[in-house]
Motif scaffolding. Structure first.
Motif, PDB file in Angstrom:
ATOM      1  N   SER A 169      10.001  21.187 -24.171  1.00 49.02           N
ATOM      2  CA  SER A 169       9.874  22.262 -23.318  1.00 49.02           C
ATOM      3  C   SER A 169       9.927  22.052 -22.026  1.00 49.02           C
ATOM      4  O   SER A 169       9.937  20.732 -21.432  1.00 49.02           O
ATOM      5  N   VAL A 170      10.023  22.927 -20.974  1.00 48.44           N
ATOM      6  CA  VAL A 170      10.231  22.698 -19.583  1.00 48.44           C
ATOM      7  C   VAL A 170       8.784  21.734 -19.205  1.00 48.44           C
ATOM      8  O   VAL A 170       8.977  20.979 -18.272  1.00 48.44           O
ATOM      9  N   LYS A 171       7.736  22.498 -19.655  1.00 49.18           N
ATOM     10  CA  LYS A 171       6.449  21.585 -19.208  1.00 49.18           C
ATOM     11  C   LYS A 171       6.427  20.117 -19.638  1.00 49.18           C
ATOM     12  O   LYS A 171       6.243  19.139 -18.701  1.00 49.18           O
ATOM     13  N   ASN A 172       7.019  20.070 -21.004  1.00 53.00           N
ATOM     14  CA  ASN A 172       6.691  18.563 -21.396  1.00 53.00           C
ATOM     15  C   ASN A 172       7.826  17.754 -20.658  1.00 53.00           C
ATOM     16  O   ASN A 172       7.731  16.511 -20.580  1.00 53.00           O
ATOM     17  N   SER A 173       9.036  18.211 -20.333  1.00 57.79           N
ATOM     18  CA  SER A 173      10.155  17.547 -19.667  1.00 57.79           C
ATOM     19  C   SER A 173       9.593  17.091 -18.406  1.00 57.79           C
ATOM     20  O   SER A 173       9.854  15.938 -17.767  1.00 57.79           O
ATOM     21  N   LEU A 174       8.953  17.933 -17.677  1.00 56.84           N
ATOM     22  CA  LEU A 174       8.395  17.527 -16.253  1.00 56.84           C
ATOM     23  C   LEU A 174       7.214  16.553 -16.386  1.00 56.84           C
ATOM     24  O   LEU A 174       7.085  15.667 -15.552  1.00 56.84           O
ATOM     25  N   LEU A 175       6.345  16.708 -17.582  1.00 53.98           N
ATOM     26  CA  LEU A 175       5.271  15.725 -17.841  1.00 53.98           C
ATOM     27  C   LEU A 175       5.990  14.322 -17.933  1.00 53.98           C
ATOM     28  O   LEU A 175       5.279  13.270 -17.428  1.00 53.98           O
ATOM     29  N   ALA A 176       6.844  14.330 -18.716  1.00 51.46           N
ATOM     30  CA  ALA A 176       7.723  13.038 -18.968  1.00 51.46           C
ATOM     31  C   ALA A 176       8.199  12.177 -17.606  1.00 51.46           C
ATOM     32  O   ALA A 176       8.100  11.323 -17.494  1.00 51.46           O
ATOM     33  N   SER A 177       8.926  13.276 -17.076  1.00 49.84           N
ATOM     34  CA  SER A 177       9.359  12.814 -15.543  1.00 49.84           C
ATOM     35  C   SER A 177       8.243  12.244 -14.646  1.00 49.84           C
ATOM     36  O   SER A 177       8.367  11.385 -13.804  1.00 49.84           O
ATOM     37  N   ALA A 178       6.936  12.802 -14.768  1.00 50.08           N
ATOM     38  CA  ALA A 178       5.915  12.297 -13.900  1.00 50.08           C
ATOM     39  C   ALA A 178       5.668  11.029 -13.964  1.00 50.08           C
ATOM     40  O   ALA A 178       4.745  10.229 -13.232  1.00 50.08           O
TER      41      ALA A 178
ATOM     42  N   LEU B 128       0.672  -1.222   0.020  1.00 49.47           N
ATOM     43  CA  LEU B 128       0.018  -0.082   0.112  1.00 49.47           C
ATOM     44  C   LEU B 128       0.832   1.199   0.033  1.00 49.47           C
ATOM     45  O   LEU B 128       0.532   2.378  -0.490  1.00 49.47           O
ATOM     46  N   ARG B 129       1.972   1.037   0.654  1.00 45.42           N
ATOM     47  CA  ARG B 129       2.980   2.205   0.638  1.00 45.42           C
ATOM     48  C   ARG B 129       3.450   2.680  -0.696  1.00 45.42           C
ATOM     49  O   ARG B 129       3.484   3.829  -1.019  1.00 45.42           O
ATOM     50  N   ILE B 130       3.602   1.480  -1.577  1.00 45.78           N
ATOM     51  CA  ILE B 130       4.437   1.727  -2.609  1.00 45.78           C
ATOM     52  C   ILE B 130       3.476   2.634  -3.664  1.00 45.78           C
ATOM     53  O   ILE B 130       3.633   3.459  -4.472  1.00 45.78           O
ATOM     54  N   ILE B 131       1.995   2.055  -3.569  1.00 45.98           N
ATOM     55  CA  ILE B 131       0.886   2.793  -4.191  1.00 45.98           C
ATOM     56  C   ILE B 131       0.977   4.222  -4.036  1.00 45.98           C
ATOM     57  O   ILE B 131       0.621   4.978  -4.863  1.00 45.98           O
ATOM     58  N   VAL B 132       0.817   4.485  -2.774  1.00 42.47           N
ATOM     59  CA  VAL B 132       0.682   5.913  -2.156  1.00 42.47           C
ATOM     60  C   VAL B 132       2.078   6.472  -2.659  1.00 42.47           C
ATOM     61  O   VAL B 132       1.512   7.860  -3.271  1.00 42.47           O
ATOM     62  N   PHE B 133       3.231   6.109  -2.631  1.00 43.40           N
ATOM     63  CA  PHE B 133       4.364   6.790  -2.815  1.00 43.40           C
ATOM     64  C   PHE B 133       4.297   7.294  -4.513  1.00 43.40           C
ATOM     65  O   PHE B 133       4.580   8.335  -4.937  1.00 43.40           O
ATOM     66  N   VAL B 134       3.728   6.325  -5.315  1.00 41.28           N
ATOM     67  CA  VAL B 134       3.825   6.525  -6.823  1.00 41.28           C
ATOM     68  C   VAL B 134       2.770   7.531  -7.166  1.00 41.28           C
ATOM     69  O   VAL B 134       2.880   8.401  -7.988  1.00 41.28           O
ATOM     70  N   VAL B 135       1.288   7.507  -6.395  1.00 41.59           N
ATOM     71  CA  VAL B 135       0.358   8.476  -6.879  1.00 41.59           C
ATOM     72  C   VAL B 135       0.878   9.820  -6.261  1.00 41.59           C
ATOM     73  O   VAL B 135       0.682  10.836  -7.264  1.00 41.59           O
ATOM     74  N   ALA B 136       1.489   9.999  -5.150  1.00 38.45           N
ATOM     75  CA  ALA B 136       1.850  11.287  -4.800  1.00 38.45           C
ATOM     76  C   ALA B 136       2.924  11.887  -5.376  1.00 38.45           C
ATOM     77  O   ALA B 136       2.753  13.152  -5.765  1.00 38.45           O
ATOM     78  N   SER B 137       3.906  11.257  -5.657  1.00 35.31           N
ATOM     79  CA  SER B 137       4.883  11.789  -6.351  1.00 35.31           C
ATOM     80  C   SER B 137       4.623  12.394  -8.020  1.00 35.31           C
ATOM     81  O   SER B 137       5.019  13.222  -8.527  1.00 35.31           O
ATOM     82  N   SER B 138       3.663  11.433  -8.619  1.00 29.98           N
ATOM     83  CA  SER B 138       3.339  11.711  -9.838  1.00 29.98           C
ATOM     84  C   SER B 138       2.326  12.881  -9.968  1.00 29.98           C
ATOM     85  O   SER B 138       2.524  13.866 -10.870  1.00 29.98           O
ATOM     86  N   LEU B 139       1.425  12.859  -8.823  1.00 28.78           N
ATOM     87  CA  LEU B 139       0.597  13.917  -8.744  1.00 28.78           C
ATOM     88  C   LEU B 139       1.365  15.282  -8.461  1.00 28.78           C
ATOM     89  O   LEU B 139       0.907  16.311  -9.225  1.00 28.78           O
ATOM     90  N   GLY B 140       2.175  15.332  -7.621  1.00 27.22           N
ATOM     91  CA  GLY B 140       3.334  16.449  -7.475  1.00 27.22           C
ATOM     92  C   GLY B 140       3.763  17.006  -8.855  1.00 27.22           C
ATOM     93  O   GLY B 140       3.891  18.308  -9.244  1.00 27.22           O
ATOM     94  N   MET B 141       4.410  15.953  -9.644  1.00 24.04           N
ATOM     95  CA  MET B 141       5.173  16.644 -10.810  1.00 24.04           C
ATOM     96  C   MET B 141       4.056  16.970 -11.813  1.00 24.04           C
ATOM     97  O   MET B 141       4.400  18.010 -12.529  1.00 24.04           O
ATOM     98  N   PHE B 142       2.776  16.436 -11.839  1.00 29.43           N
ATOM     99  CA  PHE B 142       1.596  16.928 -12.842  1.00 29.43           C
ATOM    100  C   PHE B 142       1.412  18.432 -12.556  1.00 29.43           C
ATOM    101  O   PHE B 142       1.171  19.277 -13.021  1.00 29.43           O
ATOM    102  N   MET B 143       1.395  18.696 -11.128  1.00 28.35           N
ATOM    103  CA  MET B 143       0.974  19.771 -10.750  1.00 28.35           C
ATOM    104  C   MET B 143       2.125  21.061 -10.941  1.00 28.35           C
ATOM    105  O   MET B 143       1.694  22.005 -11.250  1.00 28.35           O
ATOM    106  N   ILE B 144       3.367  20.611 -10.805  1.00 26.23           N
ATOM    107  CA  ILE B 144       4.382  21.421 -11.294  1.00 26.23           C
ATOM    108  C   ILE B 144       4.537  21.842 -12.728  1.00 26.23           C
ATOM    109  O   ILE B 144       4.330  22.791 -13.274  1.00 26.23           O
ATOM    110  N   ALA B 145       4.305  20.651 -13.481  1.00 23.21           N
ATOM    111  CA  ALA B 145       4.258  20.759 -15.182  1.00 23.21           C
ATOM    112  C   ALA B 145       3.092  21.448 -15.747  1.00 23.21           C
ATOM    113  O   ALA B 145       3.334  22.530 -16.580  1.00 23.21           O
TER     114      ALA B 145
END
Length: 457
Positions: A186-195, A100-117
């Motif tokens: 672009s910076v936006k697309n680079s961060l989206l790819a990282s998400a 369950l921790r792994i799932i939460v970590f993946v969702v939280a980190s990807s959500l953060g990168m989407f918010m930034i991008a």
């Protein structure tokens, strides 16, 4: 109690009385012959992906906030939530299953990168910083969880984790340069790819990592309430039967997951007080040297190295802004090498490299003030040495815990000690925000205005 290489399974240092090259090669081959490759791959990927977003965010700091906002703000937003997570989570996170921790970590980190991008450039920096906070929370909880998970998979899993975290610095910075400069994103697309990178963490846990050791360990081991006596004496009898296995960083530790003592789980406050007592005993032997080395190296990286400049004609650079990326690359290279070397080189006196790192900070700060180092190549060597020391203290601290802490307390101790690196980075961030400006102003007053000639890219 001292341990000889022959009795503990440690690789002897070449040239020592108890070693020969034939013996060294034989033991080295034995290490990897007795190691499950899937465990090494899974933990290497855990270390890489858990830390790579942190590096990408710092690499994109200028693009995220512009030139009017201190880059230290991004550093603190990237570290403070992780620090707070590591400070409190070890006392309750063991109640949450790893899957369950792994799932939460993946969702939280990807959500953060989407918010930034996806935040438009004209919108508030605060929204982007909120995304950084999400990614930081995930990274902090991930680090203490994966370090705790190494308890069930033996010492080579720690070596793989350390190597992965070291590689994250090189891969993260390289990915951002590749996306933005080479591919032309672009910076936006680079961060989206990282998400989408955290998805690799899901594959590592659910498809690559063998579940047998974790299931067996969880059935056999529960946290043991510590009585009101020295923690160092607690659980010694429990570990004697596996002393040869757990005393060596490189020896397989099949018994490490089953040496815990089942205890009463009905009193959460008693367990909390026991964990607090454990944490107190971890501070001086493990937490403090790790804290010192991180304060020193991140003060160098964020506060001092931007002012370590030389006349361009005496350097391989064309612009003054080229110094800082090179220093960062050499630092990350040193970190990667030392974190990957734990299977071959061990450092048991953790305070020695920590004090050497403080010496690096003093040396480079004095040079920023007095300019006595004759050329930039010597600074390159010192920065690389800084990375070697920092990476060595990190991975050897957790290796010492795996060897010296009783099995029943090991999972908690590995997670709790991880707070030291984030605490050190936070302290260094505040120091650096004041130090860099003062060093630059000192240089300008003494006829070296190079730090003012760095233009925003």
């Amino acid at each position: 109690m001292s341990r000889s290489p022959s009795s503990s399974g440690l690789l002897p240092m070449p040239g020592s009385p108890s070693s020969s090259w034939a013996l060294y090669r034989a033991r080295l081959a034995s290490v990897f012959r007795n190691t499950d490759t899937s465990v090494l791959v899974a933990f290497w990927l855990f270390g890489l992906i858990n830390n790579v977003l942190y590096v990408i965010i710092l690499s994109a700091a200028q693009d995220l906030v512009g030139s009017d906002v201190p880059k230290g703000l991004v550093l603190l937003a990237d570290v403070l939530p992780s620090f707070l997570t590591k400070l409190v989570a070890p006392y309750f996170i063991h109640r949450i299953p790893y899957w369950l921790r792994i799932i939460v970590f993946v969702v939280a980190s990807s959500l953060g990168m989407f918010m930034i991008a996806l935040t438009p450039p004209d919108r508030s920096v605060g929204v982007k910083m909120a995304g950084v906070v999400f990614a930081s929370l995930s990274s902090g909880a991930g680090e203490l969880s994966f370090l705790g998970l190494t308890h069930y998979y033996g010492h080579m899993s720690l070596a793989a984790w350390g190597s992965g975290t070291g590689a994250a610095g090189l891969v993260g910075a390289g990915l951002y340069v590749m996306f933005t400069d080479w591919i032309g994103f672009s910076v936006k697309n680079s961060l989206l790819a990282s998400a989408f990178l955290p998805v690799i963490m899901l594959a590592s846990f659910f498809l690559i990592l063998p579940m047998g050791p974790l299931r067996q360990g969880k059935k056999a081991k529960e946290y043991q309430v510590v009585p009101d006596r020295d923690v160092e004496q607690d659980g010694i009898e429990d570990d004697l039967s596996v002393a040869n296995a757990t005393s060596s960083l490189l020896a397989p530790v099949p018994g490490s997951a089953s040496t815990g003592v089942a205890t009463d789980e009905t009193d959460p406050m008693a367990k909390f007080r026991a964990n607090v007592r454990r944490a107190k005993f971890l501070f001086f032997p493990y937490m403090l040297p790790l804290l010192l080395v991180y304060v020193a190296e991140y003060t160098i990286n964020q506060g001092v190295s931007p002012t370590l400049l030389f006349p361009l004609e005496s350097t391989p650079f064309k612009e003054y802004r080229d110094f800082y990326p090179m220093y960062g690359f050499l630092y990350q290279l040193g970190v990667f090498i030392s974190r990957s070397s734990i299977a071959f080189v061990r450092i048991r006196h953790l305070y020695l490299p920590s004090f050497l790192q403080v010496g690096n900070l003093v040396l480079l700060t004095l040079h920023a003030l007095l300019a006595f180092i004759p050329n930039v190549h010597i600074v390159f060597i010192v920065i690389f040495w800084e990375g070697l020391l920092g990476g060595a203290v990190y991975v050897n601290t957790f290796a010492e815990i795996m060897e010296d802490v009783p099995a029943a307390e090991r999972e908690f101790s590995l997670g709790a000690t991880s707070v030291s690196d984030s605490a050190g980075i936070c302290i260094a961030g505040f120091i650096s925000m004041a130090l860099e400006g003062r060093l630059c102003n000192w240089q300008v007053r003494h006829g070296r205005d190079w730090c003012k000639k760095i233009e925003v890219g």
